[in-house]
Write a protein that holds these residues in place. Sequence first.
Motif, PDB file in Angstrom:
ATOM      1  N   HIS A 101      -3.934 -11.550 -12.374  1.00 41.17           N
ATOM      2  CA  HIS A 101      -3.238 -12.176 -11.950  1.00 41.17           C
ATOM      3  C   HIS A 101      -3.529 -13.239 -13.226  1.00 41.17           C
ATOM      4  O   HIS A 101      -2.639 -14.692 -12.758  1.00 41.17           O
ATOM      5  CB  HIS A 101      -2.894 -12.659 -10.266  1.00 41.17           C
ATOM      6  CG  HIS A 101      -2.657 -11.264  -9.474  1.00 41.17           C
ATOM      7  ND1 HIS A 101      -3.123 -10.600  -9.186  1.00 41.17           N
ATOM      8  CD2 HIS A 101      -1.814 -11.204  -9.507  1.00 41.17           C
ATOM      9  CE1 HIS A 101      -3.025  -9.844  -8.498  1.00 41.17           C
ATOM     10  NE2 HIS A 101      -1.547 -10.201  -9.047  1.00 41.17           N
ATOM     11  N   ARG A 144      -0.384 -11.718 -16.620  1.00 46.26           N
ATOM     12  CA  ARG A 144       1.118 -11.860 -16.178  1.00 46.26           C
ATOM     13  C   ARG A 144       2.233 -12.596 -16.342  1.00 46.26           C
ATOM     14  O   ARG A 144       2.822 -12.112 -15.893  1.00 46.26           O
ATOM     15  CB  ARG A 144       0.295 -12.233 -14.383  1.00 46.26           C
ATOM     16  CG  ARG A 144      -0.237 -12.102 -13.740  1.00 46.26           C
ATOM     17  CD  ARG A 144       0.271 -10.188 -13.171  1.00 46.26           C
ATOM     18  NE  ARG A 144       0.074  -9.507 -12.072  1.00 46.26           N
ATOM     19  CZ  ARG A 144      -0.010  -8.711 -11.672  1.00 46.26           C
ATOM     20  NH1 ARG A 144       1.697  -7.804 -11.726  1.00 46.26           N
ATOM     21  NH2 ARG A 144      -0.016  -8.036 -10.857  1.00 46.26           N
ATOM     22  N   HIS A 153       6.101 -14.031  -4.933  1.00 45.45           N
ATOM     23  CA  HIS A 153       4.621 -14.805  -5.854  1.00 45.45           C
ATOM     24  C   HIS A 153       3.958 -13.759  -6.082  1.00 45.45           C
ATOM     25  O   HIS A 153       4.224 -12.633  -5.960  1.00 45.45           O
ATOM     26  CB  HIS A 153       3.930 -15.161  -3.600  1.00 45.45           C
ATOM     27  CG  HIS A 153       2.474 -15.696  -4.273  1.00 45.45           C
ATOM     28  ND1 HIS A 153       1.342 -14.667  -4.923  1.00 45.45           N
ATOM     29  CD2 HIS A 153       2.603 -16.685  -3.843  1.00 45.45           C
ATOM     30  CE1 HIS A 153       1.074 -16.175  -4.851  1.00 45.45           C
ATOM     31  NE2 HIS A 153       1.283 -16.729  -3.783  1.00 45.45           N
ATOM     32  N   PHE A 154       3.493 -14.091  -8.080  1.00 45.65           N
ATOM     33  CA  PHE A 154       3.197 -12.850  -8.231  1.00 45.65           C
ATOM     34  C   PHE A 154       1.593 -13.590  -9.416  1.00 45.65           C
ATOM     35  O   PHE A 154       0.731 -13.263 -10.299  1.00 45.65           O
ATOM     36  CB  PHE A 154       3.813 -13.368  -9.993  1.00 45.65           C
ATOM     37  CG  PHE A 154       4.278 -12.065 -11.033  1.00 45.65           C
ATOM     38  CD1 PHE A 154       4.133 -10.468 -10.527  1.00 45.65           C
ATOM     39  CD2 PHE A 154       3.598 -12.062 -11.757  1.00 45.65           C
ATOM     40  CE1 PHE A 154       3.919  -9.851 -10.905  1.00 45.65           C
ATOM     41  CE2 PHE A 154       4.428 -11.443 -12.821  1.00 45.65           C
ATOM     42  CZ  PHE A 154       4.131 -10.005 -12.487  1.00 45.65           C
ATOM     43  N   PHE A 185       6.187  -5.518  -3.737  1.00 49.68           N
ATOM     44  CA  PHE A 185       6.985  -4.542  -3.586  1.00 49.68           C
ATOM     45  C   PHE A 185       6.295  -2.748  -2.932  1.00 49.68           C
ATOM     46  O   PHE A 185       4.920  -2.944  -2.928  1.00 49.68           O
ATOM     47  CB  PHE A 185       7.447  -4.560  -4.640  1.00 49.68           C
ATOM     48  CG  PHE A 185       6.608  -4.116  -5.983  1.00 49.68           C
ATOM     49  CD1 PHE A 185       6.526  -3.386  -6.386  1.00 49.68           C
ATOM     50  CD2 PHE A 185       5.584  -5.286  -7.003  1.00 49.68           C
ATOM     51  CE1 PHE A 185       5.827  -2.163  -7.777  1.00 49.68           C
ATOM     52  CE2 PHE A 185       4.844  -4.885  -7.451  1.00 49.68           C
ATOM     53  CZ  PHE A 185       4.495  -3.006  -7.817  1.00 49.68           C
ATOM     54  N   THR A 209       1.043  -4.151  -2.364  1.00 46.45           N
ATOM     55  CA  THR A 209      -0.767  -4.064  -2.260  1.00 46.45           C
ATOM     56  C   THR A 209      -1.336  -5.648  -0.804  1.00 46.45           C
ATOM     57  O   THR A 209      -2.214  -5.777  -0.361  1.00 46.45           O
ATOM     58  CB  THR A 209      -0.607  -4.877  -3.209  1.00 46.45           C
ATOM     59  OG1 THR A 209      -0.256  -5.274  -4.222  1.00 46.45           O
ATOM     60  CG2 THR A 209      -1.144  -3.082  -4.541  1.00 46.45           C
ATOM     61  N   ALA A 222      -5.314  -3.897  -6.484  1.00 42.92           N
ATOM     62  CA  ALA A 222      -3.775  -4.332  -6.726  1.00 42.92           C
ATOM     63  C   ALA A 222      -3.747  -3.117  -7.625  1.00 42.92           C
ATOM     64  O   ALA A 222      -3.861  -2.823  -8.064  1.00 42.92           O
ATOM     65  CB  ALA A 222      -4.699  -5.722  -7.438  1.00 42.92           C
ATOM     66  N   GLY A 268      -2.176  -4.597 -10.357  1.00 46.56           N
ATOM     67  CA  GLY A 268      -2.085  -5.114 -11.887  1.00 46.56           C
ATOM     68  C   GLY A 268      -3.190  -4.538 -11.804  1.00 46.56           C
ATOM     69  O   GLY A 268      -3.761  -4.116 -13.806  1.00 46.56           O
ATOM     70  N   PRO A 290       8.271  -9.982  -7.567  1.00 42.68           N
ATOM     71  CA  PRO A 290       8.489  -9.455  -5.555  1.00 42.68           C
ATOM     72  C   PRO A 290       8.942 -10.591  -5.529  1.00 42.68           C
ATOM     73  O   PRO A 290       9.138 -11.600  -5.047  1.00 42.68           O
ATOM     74  CB  PRO A 290       7.665  -8.398  -5.531  1.00 42.68           C
ATOM     75  CG  PRO A 290       6.020  -8.491  -6.469  1.00 42.68           C
ATOM     76  CD  PRO A 290       6.682  -9.813  -7.483  1.00 42.68           C
TER      77      PRO A 290
HETATM   78  O1  PYC Z   1      -1.313  -6.651  -8.071  1.00 43.36           O
HETATM   79  O2  PYC Z   1      -0.620  -5.909  -5.763  1.00 43.36           O
HETATM   80  C1  PYC Z   1      -0.474  -6.523  -7.357  1.00 43.36           C
HETATM   81  C2  PYC Z   1       0.550  -6.949  -7.320  1.00 43.36           C
HETATM   82  C3  PYC Z   1       1.735  -7.923  -6.599  1.00 43.36           C
HETATM   83  C4  PYC Z   1       2.684  -8.123  -6.968  1.00 43.36           C
HETATM   84  C5  PYC Z   1       2.237  -9.348  -7.523  1.00 43.36           C
HETATM   85  N1  PYC Z   1       0.493  -9.015  -7.877  1.00 43.36           N
END
Ligand code: PYC
Length: 343
Positions: free
Chosen positions: A54, A58, A126-127, A151, A166, A191, A193, A272
């Motif tokens: 993250h 990203r 939230h990312f 998502f 996740t 994750a 990611g 998401p």
């Molecule tokens: O790494 O699963 C992930 C994720 C989803 C949204 C932000 N990070």
Amino acid sequence: AAFAQTAETGTPVPFADLVALLERIFLRHGTSERVAAILAENCASCERDGSTSHGVFRIPGYVGSLKSGWVDGRAEPTVEEAGPAFLRVDAANGFTQPAFLAARDRFLEMVRDNGVAVMAIRNSHHFSALWPDVEPFAREGLVALSFVNSFACVVPPGGKAAVYGTNPMAFATPVAGGDPMVFDQAASSMANGDVRIAAREGHAIPAGSGVDRDGKPTTDPKAVLDGGALLPFGGHKGGSIAFMIEVLAAALTGGKYSREVDWSAHPGAETPCTGQLFIVIDPERGGTGAFADRVAGLIGNVKEAGQDRMPGERRYARRARTLRDGIPLAPARLAELRALAGD
Ligand code: PYC
Ligand code: NDP
């Protein structure tokens, strides 16, 4: 992260310089100055602490969401008091962290006044990792829990279709004489990611992490990303936690379930739009007068029993190192970031 390798070689970039570079990228792609400052600090902190899944990896995803019009980088959140210890926040299709920070001061007053408070954020993107959201509460003497859904990319145990995100959760507690103990973990085997990093770098993922589009177990990250899905961690137990997080972060807040996220009309979008829930407790209300000492004692017991590393310790060690030496960034990654900033 458990799977992604944290880069330890590359050009060392001072933390403040990385924040400034990321801030320019956000501003150039349409966020307000406030949003740019908050997201840049958040994302650079992830890179600094080695939360690689993250960190700056990203940034193209943030930019994709902004360019596609999927997220509003200038959204003005609204904060509503739903009770003496309950804040409702509508992020207005903006990023979660600016909405959270807009409500945080009032939220802290509620926690101090009532011993506990809940913040329910909706319409929010939230990312990032969750630890930046909860660690500061523990530094202020509070216990914090937070949950986010994402998502649909995780199948329920035994299932065929992805229902859950996740869905990470984070917990932070003060510890007498030390840094807070913070854990921050996805409800999935790994994750998304980290799956993407594995696909990019050509690594297999651990057996038991995911299934392909036919529901067959696979260690190929591309098969998981191309119509397949991840599994919850720990079988039905992780499945129940993923379920709980959909309920807390979406049903309760008014945010979307992970399976309701539909960005198909916004090619390039990656953030998401769901919800986030916080529960923060003043542990002094427990009346023991020794809460943080008791937690330190428990950590001592755990370590004496043989666990060599508590959650959070790796991050703190890496934070100390990178604040001293700079954050190592691969030259190609740095060049990509500078191009996005228009440098
Ligand atoms: O790494 O699963 C992930 C994720 C989803 C949204 C932000 N990070
Ligand atoms: P990890 O499995 O890498 O780590 C989970 C937790 O366990 C961390 O607190 C970590 O501490 C700790 N830990 C890891 N290894 C050990 C060990 N050997 N002994 C003791 N503790 C250990 O996390 P995930 O891959 O599940 O998630 C990675 C990140 O992705 C999280 O920050 C999460 O918030 C984020 N995420 C965000 C999503 C979103 O929608 N915004 C969705 C899914 C994930 P430490 O950090 O110190 O290593």
